[in-house]
Design a protein around this motif. Structure first.
Motif: not given
Length: 372
Positions: A78, A105, A109, A112, A296, A299
């Motif tokens: 990232t 984002l 995510y 993620t 969590l 990022p």
């Protein structure tokens, strides 16, 4: 026209993150495997085991190494993606087109959450089974060494971290100049012994290997006056005999699945582990939960430290972020050790995670508030 543009943007950002993420994951796992490969080769050479045993052991360790590399890979992937977008002014173009920082984002995510799903599978199921397989392979390799006869003048690492050395070994298996070190485990104290003579024997039940020592000395455990106590004869149980099957899975917390850890801690299966290992079970359970949750906030920190300031494309911000991630990992490991010693994980481990969330949130809020 907005929907295709948004779709292309998501795919583009995901691709920018995926390339450095995969490269970091590959390099980190390869370095970890190579470091362990040398030790495994030395053990197999000493045990005179089959060469393919090394590759089977490495395959059993691979889930553990992938798990170690995943958080670092996500963070660096990232960070590298947003740094490249910033250096090429693509980030400025996105902001000028009306794309909000928070909108960027979404693909981050999405990746993620995919990594989180993989990490849950690894920590809850794959890694415990792989760890048990590795311990069984070590047992088999050690069994081959003892079955083929010990070599004088070599240090052997046996199960449970036991170290054995014999200066000389006769044709009948009698050892001379024996050294034995067994680390502490649970209620059993650490032991260090030397003896003039020794022999490996099977106990009457045939399920354990016992080291029969004669004319020896044992160092006094920690806390006693320094010195050694002499003994004429001593029988030291070492490990399960190769004649018996390897122990069943679940004797160690690292070999338990996430569900088994929770059941053991809740008292649903009190016979699974002795009472003195409950703290270790608690530490393992909380560490696995925190390991998954760690993905969590990463990022947010990476997005905040990746972009560079205009006309100052330095690496200071990126290095600060990397130091924060490494310091978090070390602090979490320290908290896990304290939990194993009986401390509450809510005081030793969870505050470390809360600190990472606070730092990542503060960095991201500061970056989001910058003028565009």
């Amino acid at each position: 026209m907005a929907t295709p543009f948004i779709g292309r943007l998501d795919r583009y950002l995901a691709g920018e993150i995926a390339r450095p993420f995969a490269l970091t994951l590959l390099i980190a796992a390869l370095l970890l495997v190579l470091e362990r490969l040398l030790r495994l080769l030395d053990m197999i050479v000493q045990s005179q085991g089959a060469p393919d045993m090394v590759w089977r052991m490495l395959a059993a360790l691979l889930p553990h190494y992938v798990g170690l590399a995943l958080p670092l890979g996500l963070f660096i992937g990232t960070l590298a993606a947003f740094r490249r977008l910033s250096l090429s002014s693509e980030l400025d173009a996105l902001f000028a087109a009306g794309i909000a920082p928070g909108r960027l984002l979404r693909p981050v995510y999405a990746m993620t959450l995919a990594v989180v799903a993989v990490s849950i599978l690894l920590t809850a199921y794959v890694q415990p089974l792989a760890r048990y397989t590795f311990n069984r392979l070590v047992f088999e390799a050690t069994g081959q060494a003892l079955g083929g006869g010990l070599t004088p003048g070599r240090f052997y690492t046996l199960p449970d971290g036991i170290t054995l050395f014999a200066r000389g070994i006769g044709t009948d298996g009698d050892m001379r100049g024996v050294f034995l070190h067994r680390p502490s485990q649970g209620d059993r104290p650490e032991q260090t012994l030397t003896a003039a003579r020794g022999q490996l024997l099977a106990d009457p039940g045939g399920s354990r290997v016992v080291l029969d020592l004669a004319e020896g000395r044992m160092l006094r455990p920690a806390g006693d006056p320094p010195g050694a106590a002499a003994f004429e004869r001593a029988e030291i149980p070492l490990f399960d005999s190769g004649l018996a099957a390897f122990r069943s899975r679940g004797a160690l917390p690292r070999e338990m699945t996430l569900r088994e850890l929770a059941q053991t801690l809740a008292g649903a299966v009190p016979e699974r582990v002795p009472g003195h290992m409950i703290a270790e079970v608690r530490a393992a359970l909380h560490w696995r939960i925190l390991y998954v949750l760690t993905f969590l906030p990463l990022p947010l920190l990476a997005v905040a430290v990746g972009p560079v300031a205009k006309r100052r494309a330095g690496l200071v911000r990126a290095l600060v972020g990397l130091v924060i991630v490494i310091a978090y990992h070390e602090a979490l490991q320290t908290g896990q050790s304290a939990t194993r010693d009986g401390a509450s994980p809510w005081l030793t481990m969870w505050p470390v995670f809360a600190g990472l969330c606070a730092i990542a949130g503060a960095f991201y809020a500061r970056w989001r508030a910058l003028p565009r």
